[in-house]
Design a protein around this motif. Sequence first.
Motif, short mmCIF file in Angstrom:
data_model
loop_
_atom_site.label_atom_id
_atom_site.label_comp_id
_atom_site.label_asym_id
_atom_site.label_seq_id
_atom_site.Cartn_x
_atom_site.Cartn_y
_atom_site.Cartn_z
N ASP A 169 0.83 -1.20 0.00
CA ASP A 169 0.00 0.00 0.00
C ASP A 169 0.87 1.26 0.00
O ASP A 169 0.60 2.20 -0.73
CB ASP A 169 -0.92 0.03 1.22
CG ASP A 169 -2.04 -0.98 1.16
OD1 ASP A 169 -2.32 -1.51 0.06
OD2 ASP A 169 -2.66 -1.23 2.21
N GLU A 170 1.90 1.26 0.84
CA GLU A 170 2.78 2.43 0.90
C GLU A 170 3.55 2.60 -0.41
O GLU A 170 3.71 3.72 -0.89
CB GLU A 170 3.77 2.32 2.06
CG GLU A 170 4.65 3.55 2.16
CD GLU A 170 5.65 3.52 3.30
OE1 GLU A 170 6.56 4.36 3.27
OE2 GLU A 170 5.51 2.68 4.20
N LEU B 152 2.56 1.67 -3.39
CA LEU B 152 1.61 2.17 -4.39
C LEU B 152 1.34 3.65 -4.15
O LEU B 152 1.33 4.44 -5.09
CB LEU B 152 0.32 1.36 -4.36
CG LEU B 152 -0.79 1.87 -5.28
CD1 LEU B 152 -0.34 1.92 -6.74
CD2 LEU B 152 -2.04 1.00 -5.13
N LEU B 153 1.13 4.04 -2.90
CA LEU B 153 0.89 5.44 -2.57
C LEU B 153 2.04 6.32 -3.04
O LEU B 153 1.83 7.32 -3.71
CB LEU B 153 0.70 5.60 -1.06
CG LEU B 153 0.65 7.04 -0.54
CD1 LEU B 153 -0.61 7.74 -1.00
CD2 LEU B 153 0.76 7.06 0.97
N VAL C 297 -8.14 -1.31 -8.48
CA VAL C 297 -7.19 -0.94 -7.41
C VAL C 297 -6.91 0.55 -7.47
O VAL C 297 -6.90 1.24 -6.45
CB VAL C 297 -5.89 -1.77 -7.52
CG1 VAL C 297 -4.84 -1.27 -6.54
CG2 VAL C 297 -6.18 -3.24 -7.30
N LEU C 298 -6.68 1.06 -8.68
CA LEU C 298 -6.41 2.49 -8.84
C LEU C 298 -7.60 3.32 -8.37
O LEU C 298 -7.43 4.29 -7.62
CB LEU C 298 -6.08 2.82 -10.30
CG LEU C 298 -5.85 4.30 -10.58
CD1 LEU C 298 -4.64 4.83 -9.82
CD2 LEU C 298 -5.69 4.53 -12.08
N ARG D 67 -9.99 2.57 -6.23
CA ARG D 67 -10.11 2.51 -4.76
C ARG D 67 -9.06 3.40 -4.10
O ARG D 67 -9.35 4.12 -3.14
CB ARG D 67 -9.96 1.07 -4.25
CG ARG D 67 -11.20 0.24 -4.39
CD ARG D 67 -11.11 -1.05 -3.60
NE ARG D 67 -9.96 -1.87 -3.97
CZ ARG D 67 -9.97 -2.79 -4.92
NH1 ARG D 67 -11.06 -3.02 -5.62
NH2 ARG D 67 -8.89 -3.50 -5.19
N THR D 68 -7.84 3.38 -4.63
CA THR D 68 -6.78 4.20 -4.07
C THR D 68 -7.08 5.68 -4.25
O THR D 68 -6.91 6.47 -3.32
CB THR D 68 -5.42 3.83 -4.71
OG1 THR D 68 -5.19 2.43 -4.53
CG2 THR D 68 -4.28 4.62 -4.08
N TRP E 125 -9.75 6.72 -1.81
CA TRP E 125 -9.20 6.82 -0.46
C TRP E 125 -8.41 8.12 -0.28
O TRP E 125 -8.40 8.71 0.80
CB TRP E 125 -8.33 5.59 -0.19
CG TRP E 125 -7.69 5.57 1.14
CD1 TRP E 125 -8.29 5.32 2.34
CD2 TRP E 125 -6.31 5.82 1.44
NE1 TRP E 125 -7.36 5.39 3.35
CE2 TRP E 125 -6.15 5.69 2.82
CE3 TRP E 125 -5.21 6.11 0.65
CZ2 TRP E 125 -4.92 5.86 3.45
CZ3 TRP E 125 -3.98 6.28 1.27
CH2 TRP E 125 -3.86 6.15 2.66
N LEU E 126 -7.76 8.58 -1.35
CA LEU E 126 -6.92 9.78 -1.28
C LEU E 126 -7.68 11.06 -1.61
O LEU E 126 -7.14 12.15 -1.47
CB LEU E 126 -5.73 9.65 -2.24
CG LEU E 126 -4.75 8.53 -1.93
CD1 LEU E 126 -3.70 8.45 -3.04
CD2 LEU E 126 -4.11 8.71 -0.58
#
Length: 92
Positions: free
Chosen positions: A6-7, A9-10, A39-40, A42-43, A46-47
């Motif tokens: 996760d980190e 990807l972030l 996945v993108l 959702r990320t 979240w951001l």
Amino acid sequence: MSADADEALLRALLAELAAAPGGVSLPRLCKRLDVRMSVLLRTLAWLGEERIGDAQGPGWVRTVEDGGRTLAQLTDSGRQFAASLADAPPDA
């Protein structure tokens, strides 16, 4: 996905967006980051600025429509956060 993934990807996502002030198309981000669109999305959610359940998003990214394309862009606060990440070691 693990916390390390996760980190990673972030950091990779924020670096890609920081390098492109005008934004990056979502399919291009998927290819560059080697992630599925789900996945993108959702990320990015979240951001972003929207609430997810009881949690308010940090507002670091936004998506904008540009003709037939959807672009992801950093907000001003996202640029500041990305710059602070770039200066910090990955384990910080």
